[in-house]
Write a protein that holds these residues in place. Structure first.
Motif, PDB file in Angstrom:
ATOM      1  N   MET A 188       1.020  -1.168  -0.188  1.00  0.00           N
ATOM      2  CA  MET A 188      -0.174  -0.192  -0.020  1.00  0.00           C
ATOM      3  C   MET A 188       1.092   1.075  -0.034  1.00  0.00           C
ATOM      4  N   ARG A 189       0.985   2.153  -1.419  1.00  0.00           N
ATOM      5  CA  ARG A 189       1.550   3.606  -0.850  1.00  0.00           C
ATOM      6  C   ARG A 189       1.043   4.635   0.115  1.00  0.00           C
ATOM      7  N   TYR A 190       1.049   5.399   0.648  1.00  0.00           N
ATOM      8  CA  TYR A 190       0.110   6.288   0.884  1.00  0.00           C
ATOM      9  C   TYR A 190       1.363   7.913   1.139  1.00  0.00           C
ATOM     10  N   SER A 191       1.187   8.952   1.241  1.00  0.00           N
ATOM     11  CA  SER A 191       1.876   9.930   1.596  1.00  0.00           C
ATOM     12  C   SER A 191       1.797  10.440   3.043  1.00  0.00           C
ATOM     13  N   GLU A 192       3.035  10.801   3.657  1.00  0.00           N
ATOM     14  CA  GLU A 192       3.231  11.050   5.393  1.00  0.00           C
ATOM     15  C   GLU A 192       1.583  12.144   5.466  1.00  0.00           C
ATOM     16  N   LYS A 193       2.076  13.171   4.224  1.00  0.00           N
ATOM     17  CA  LYS A 193       0.958  14.554   4.061  1.00  0.00           C
ATOM     18  C   LYS A 193      -1.086  13.314   3.668  1.00  0.00           C
ATOM     19  N   GLU A 194      -0.907  12.611   2.949  1.00  0.00           N
ATOM     20  CA  GLU A 194      -2.125  12.202   3.126  1.00  0.00           C
ATOM     21  C   GLU A 194      -2.588  11.527   4.789  1.00  0.00           C
ATOM     22  N   LEU A 195      -0.930  10.837   5.243  1.00  0.00           N
ATOM     23  CA  LEU A 195      -1.808   9.943   6.728  1.00  0.00           C
ATOM     24  C   LEU A 195      -2.275  11.264   7.501  1.00  0.00           C
ATOM     25  N   LEU A 196      -1.057  11.898   7.808  1.00  0.00           N
ATOM     26  CA  LEU A 196      -1.761  13.284   8.535  1.00  0.00           C
ATOM     27  C   LEU A 196      -3.086  13.397   8.578  1.00  0.00           C
ATOM     28  N   SER A 197      -3.130  13.833   7.199  1.00  0.00           N
ATOM     29  CA  SER A 197      -4.213  13.919   6.876  1.00  0.00           C
ATOM     30  C   SER A 197      -6.129  13.284   7.598  1.00  0.00           C
ATOM     31  N   ARG A 255      -1.701   7.877  25.943  1.00  0.00           N
ATOM     32  CA  ARG A 255      -1.645   8.558  24.119  1.00  0.00           C
ATOM     33  C   ARG A 255      -3.026   8.446  24.223  1.00  0.00           C
ATOM     34  N   LEU A 256      -3.099   9.698  22.934  1.00  0.00           N
ATOM     35  CA  LEU A 256      -4.212   9.599  22.791  1.00  0.00           C
ATOM     36  C   LEU A 256      -4.267   8.823  21.056  1.00  0.00           C
ATOM     37  N   ILE A 257      -5.493   7.695  21.223  1.00  0.00           N
ATOM     38  CA  ILE A 257      -5.556   7.017  20.304  1.00  0.00           C
ATOM     39  C   ILE A 257      -6.461   7.005  19.417  1.00  0.00           C
ATOM     40  N   ARG A 258      -6.131   6.929  17.754  1.00  0.00           N
ATOM     41  CA  ARG A 258      -7.490   7.488  17.045  1.00  0.00           C
ATOM     42  C   ARG A 258      -8.328   6.118  16.361  1.00  0.00           C
ATOM     43  N   LEU A 259      -9.247   5.692  16.405  1.00  0.00           N
ATOM     44  CA  LEU A 259      -9.555   4.264  14.975  1.00  0.00           C
ATOM     45  C   LEU A 259     -10.379   5.899  13.883  1.00  0.00           C
ATOM     46  N   LYS A 260      -9.389   5.293  12.985  1.00  0.00           N
ATOM     47  CA  LYS A 260     -10.296   6.248  11.776  1.00  0.00           C
ATOM     48  C   LYS A 260      -9.815   5.023  10.677  1.00  0.00           C
ATOM     49  N   ALA A 261     -11.405   4.163   9.815  1.00  0.00           N
ATOM     50  CA  ALA A 261     -11.323   3.273   8.775  1.00  0.00           C
ATOM     51  C   ALA A 261     -10.326   1.745   8.955  1.00  0.00           C
ATOM     52  N   PHE A 287      -4.065   5.247  14.505  1.00  0.00           N
ATOM     53  CA  PHE A 287      -3.201   6.973  15.137  1.00  0.00           C
ATOM     54  C   PHE A 287      -2.434   6.925  16.602  1.00  0.00           C
ATOM     55  N   LEU A 288      -1.417   6.999  16.981  1.00  0.00           N
ATOM     56  CA  LEU A 288      -1.425   7.559  18.060  1.00  0.00           C
ATOM     57  C   LEU A 288      -0.431   8.713  18.148  1.00  0.00           C
ATOM     58  N   PHE A 289      -1.076   9.268  19.866  1.00  0.00           N
ATOM     59  CA  PHE A 289      -0.703  11.145  19.267  1.00  0.00           C
ATOM     60  C   PHE A 289       0.124  11.307  21.036  1.00  0.00           C
ATOM     61  N   LYS A 290       0.788  12.189  20.635  1.00  0.00           N
ATOM     62  CA  LYS A 290       1.203  12.912  22.516  1.00  0.00           C
ATOM     63  C   LYS A 290       0.582  13.771  22.069  1.00  0.00           C
ATOM     64  N   THR A 291       0.264  14.081  23.941  1.00  0.00           N
ATOM     65  CA  THR A 291      -0.771  15.094  24.039  1.00  0.00           C
ATOM     66  C   THR A 291      -0.583  15.801  25.668  1.00  0.00           C
ATOM     67  N   GLY A 294      -5.243  17.790  27.120  1.00  0.00           N
ATOM     68  CA  GLY A 294      -5.500  16.876  26.079  1.00  0.00           C
ATOM     69  C   GLY A 294      -5.822  16.880  24.886  1.00  0.00           C
ATOM     70  N   GLN A 295      -4.853  18.400  24.547  1.00  0.00           N
ATOM     71  CA  GLN A 295      -4.703  19.041  23.147  1.00  0.00           C
ATOM     72  C   GLN A 295      -3.776  18.437  22.464  1.00  0.00           C
ATOM     73  N   ILE A 296      -3.700  17.608  20.865  1.00  0.00           N
ATOM     74  CA  ILE A 296      -2.973  17.001  19.888  1.00  0.00           C
ATOM     75  C   ILE A 296      -1.637  17.900  20.047  1.00  0.00           C
ATOM     76  N   LEU A 297      -1.026  17.210  20.836  1.00  0.00           N
ATOM     77  CA  LEU A 297       0.391  17.975  20.277  1.00  0.00           C
ATOM     78  C   LEU A 297       1.715  16.932  18.814  1.00  0.00           C
ATOM     79  N   GLU A 298       1.450  16.028  19.051  1.00  0.00           N
ATOM     80  CA  GLU A 298       1.992  15.695  17.595  1.00  0.00           C
ATOM     81  C   GLU A 298       1.599  14.230  16.841  1.00  0.00           C
ATOM     82  N   PRO A 299       1.347  13.393  16.279  1.00  0.00           N
ATOM     83  CA  PRO A 299       1.670  12.635  15.815  1.00  0.00           C
ATOM     84  C   PRO A 299       2.646  11.038  15.603  1.00  0.00           C
ATOM     85  N   VAL A 300       2.432  10.149  16.843  1.00  0.00           N
ATOM     86  CA  VAL A 300       3.806   9.643  17.382  1.00  0.00           C
ATOM     87  C   VAL A 300       4.213   8.432  16.543  1.00  0.00           C
ATOM     88  N   GLY A 301       2.909   7.515  15.902  1.00  0.00           N
ATOM     89  CA  GLY A 301       2.423   6.435  15.319  1.00  0.00           C
ATOM     90  C   GLY A 301       1.467   6.469  14.666  1.00  0.00           C
TER      91      GLY A 301
END
Length: 152
Positions: free
Chosen positions: A1-10, A39-45, A49-53, A57-64
């Protein structure tokens, strides 16, 4: 599967199908409580996604991000904490993600949501429902029911 970092972040920043605060650690990290990070974890499709907060509780950055295909999602009964589940990648058995929940119910809910998120699982469910509908209606195929195999 191909994806760009920008698409993944979006995708990661879109409204999630499910999200929550949870403790997380990777295999190889210390099995003590210090090995877990909040961590804040988000399931999308079919991505988790894992985030530092921050403290608010505000999202700082994605970590995985974990693509929930070809992986084993299971409870960890012998874990160092109660109510832990793991995600192990088939292509890299040494890589395992551990998640510690606050309760048994939360753990069960996450296990169900993650298992249901994979394309392979959705495809199996559609084929099962299609078969039941065909038996009920007597029609062999339904209109607009082409379901490509994974990877097509």
């Amino acid at each position: 599967m191909r994806y760009s970092e920008k698409e993944l972040l979006s995708l990661a920043l879109q409204t999630p199908d499910r999200e929550g605060k949870i403790l997380h650690r990777m295999s190889g990290t210390k099995a003590r409580l210090e090995g877990y990070k909040d961590r804040l974890i988000r399931l999308k499709a079919n991505f988790l996604f894992l985030f530092k907060t921050n403290e608010q509780g505000q999202i700082l950055e994605p970590v995985g991000a974990v693509l929930l295909e070809r992986c084993k999602i299971q409870p960890e009964p012998k874990a160092d904490k109660a109510n832990v589940f793991s995600i192990a990648l088939q292509d890299d058995p040494e890589c395992k993600y551990y998640f510690a929940c606050r309760s048994f119910e939360e753990c069960t809910d996450w296990l169900t949501a993650l298992r249901n998120a994979s394309y392979e699982n959705m495809r199996s469910n559609i084929m099962l429902l299609q078969s039941k509908l065909s038996r009920h209606t007597g029609q062999q195929r339904l209109q607009h029911s082409h379901i490509p195999a994974a990877g097509q």
